[in-house]
Scaffold this motif. Structure first.
Motif, mmCIF file in Angstrom:
data_model
loop_
_atom_site.group_PDB
_atom_site.id
_atom_site.type_symbol
_atom_site.label_atom_id
_atom_site.label_comp_id
_atom_site.label_asym_id
_atom_site.label_seq_id
_atom_site.Cartn_x
_atom_site.Cartn_y
_atom_site.Cartn_z
ATOM 1 N N ALA A 182 -32.119 45.994 18.636
ATOM 2 C CA ALA A 182 -33.380 45.501 19.186
ATOM 3 C C ALA A 182 -34.109 46.641 19.890
ATOM 4 N N GLY A 183 -35.421 46.546 19.955
ATOM 5 C CA GLY A 183 -36.221 47.519 20.689
ATOM 6 C C GLY A 183 -36.754 46.913 21.972
ATOM 7 N N ASP A 184 -37.058 47.769 22.953
ATOM 8 C CA ASP A 184 -37.590 47.268 24.225
ATOM 9 C C ASP A 184 -38.862 48.005 24.652
ATOM 10 N N VAL A 206 -40.998 41.065 18.697
ATOM 11 C CA VAL A 206 -39.851 40.161 18.823
ATOM 12 C C VAL A 206 -39.177 40.416 20.170
ATOM 13 N N SER A 207 -38.827 39.357 20.875
ATOM 14 C CA SER A 207 -38.107 39.532 22.138
ATOM 15 C C SER A 207 -36.670 39.938 21.840
ATOM 16 N N VAL A 208 -36.083 40.705 22.750
ATOM 17 C CA VAL A 208 -34.680 41.104 22.582
ATOM 18 C C VAL A 208 -33.793 39.873 22.443
ATOM 19 N N HIS A 216 -24.401 44.138 19.222
ATOM 20 C CA HIS A 216 -25.827 44.140 19.532
ATOM 21 C C HIS A 216 -26.116 45.320 20.432
ATOM 22 N N VAL A 217 -27.231 46.018 20.176
ATOM 23 C CA VAL A 217 -27.604 47.163 20.991
ATOM 24 C C VAL A 217 -29.121 47.197 21.133
ATOM 25 N N HIS A 263 -41.410 47.986 17.745
ATOM 26 C CA HIS A 263 -41.047 47.279 16.517
ATOM 27 C C HIS A 263 -41.317 48.056 15.226
ATOM 28 N N PRO A 264 -42.526 48.590 15.015
ATOM 29 C CA PRO A 264 -42.783 49.217 13.707
ATOM 30 C C PRO A 264 -42.052 50.527 13.478
#
Length: 225
Positions: free
Chosen positions: A156-158, A177-179, A190-191, A197-198
């Motif tokens: 996931a990205g933040d 997208v939310s984590v 999961h990390v 996102h892109p």
């Protein structure tokens, strides 16, 4: 597609996100090829068809690719590509299935899709699959995405470059997208990486984490935030 014939080896199928192309995965594809994997980087009509139709569209190429390998077939997917992989594997289970890596996939749905899916611009641009990305899934869409029973690592990205749509998401999020909604019951690992996102699939940390999961079935310790 790159498949070596000298010795049996593992292969990786890449599935890009909605409104993207195979080119978006090129940097990661080259890194994974350098790691010794055969690759199949697919383009598909992400904005024109529903997930179940797309799964049938990609099946012949994946079946041919898997049949030419002596090792396992892994999947690396960005955004909606992860949902497509889940639909595909529920319908066409690869016998030599290995591991699946998802980058920014809305496994729990997207709050942005909830807000916008009934608007004409959204429906026109994102098409039938865009209607399947919300957090409130109807019975038919839910049935397409059964519980996983294979190893899945989620990245996931933040970070966000979208001030408007980002305001619709609970923090932390990647702008799309939310984590929290990247997570999936039964996932192996999961990390979170510091990327938007892109650009997740072009992020060096995400690339290293992907290769680590394909190799070891866990993300490297140094990838964890």
């Amino acid at each position: 597609m790159s498949v070596g014939s000298a010795t049996p080896r593992d292969g990786v199928v890449f599935l890009h996100g909605i409104s993207r192309t195979a080119r978006s995965f090129r940097k990661m594809e080259l890194a994974i090829e350098h790691g010794g994997y055969a690759t199949l980087n697919l383009d598909y009509a992400s904005r024109r068809k529903a997930l179940e139709e797309l799964a049938e569209d990609i099946h012949p190429a994946i079946e041919l690719f898997a049949g030419a390998l002596g090792g396992s077939v892994h999947f690396v997917c960005h955004s909606m590509g992860g949902l497509l992989a889940r639909v595909y594997l529920a319908r066409h289970r690869v016998q030599n299935l290995g591991r699946v890596v998802m980058l920014g996939t809305p496994n729990g749905g997207s709050e942005i899709a909830d807000r916008l899916k009934n608007s004409y611009p959204y429906r026109t641009f994102f098409g039938p699959a865009g209607q399947q990305l919300g957090t409130h899934r109807d019975a038919a869409t839910a049935a397409l995405l059964p519980q996983i029973d294979y190893p899945v690592g989620i990245i996931a990205g933040d970070r966000s470059i979208y001030p408007v749509t980002g305001a619709l998401l609970p923090r932390p999020h990647d702008g799309r997208v939310s984590v929290a909604n990247t997570k999936l019951d039964g996932m192996t690992d999961h990390v979170v990486v510091h990327a938007t996102h892109p650009w997740l699939m072009r992020n060096d940390e995400a690339i290293a984490a992907t290769i680590g999961f394909l190799r070891d079935g866990r993300f490297p310790t140094h990838s964890r935030s």
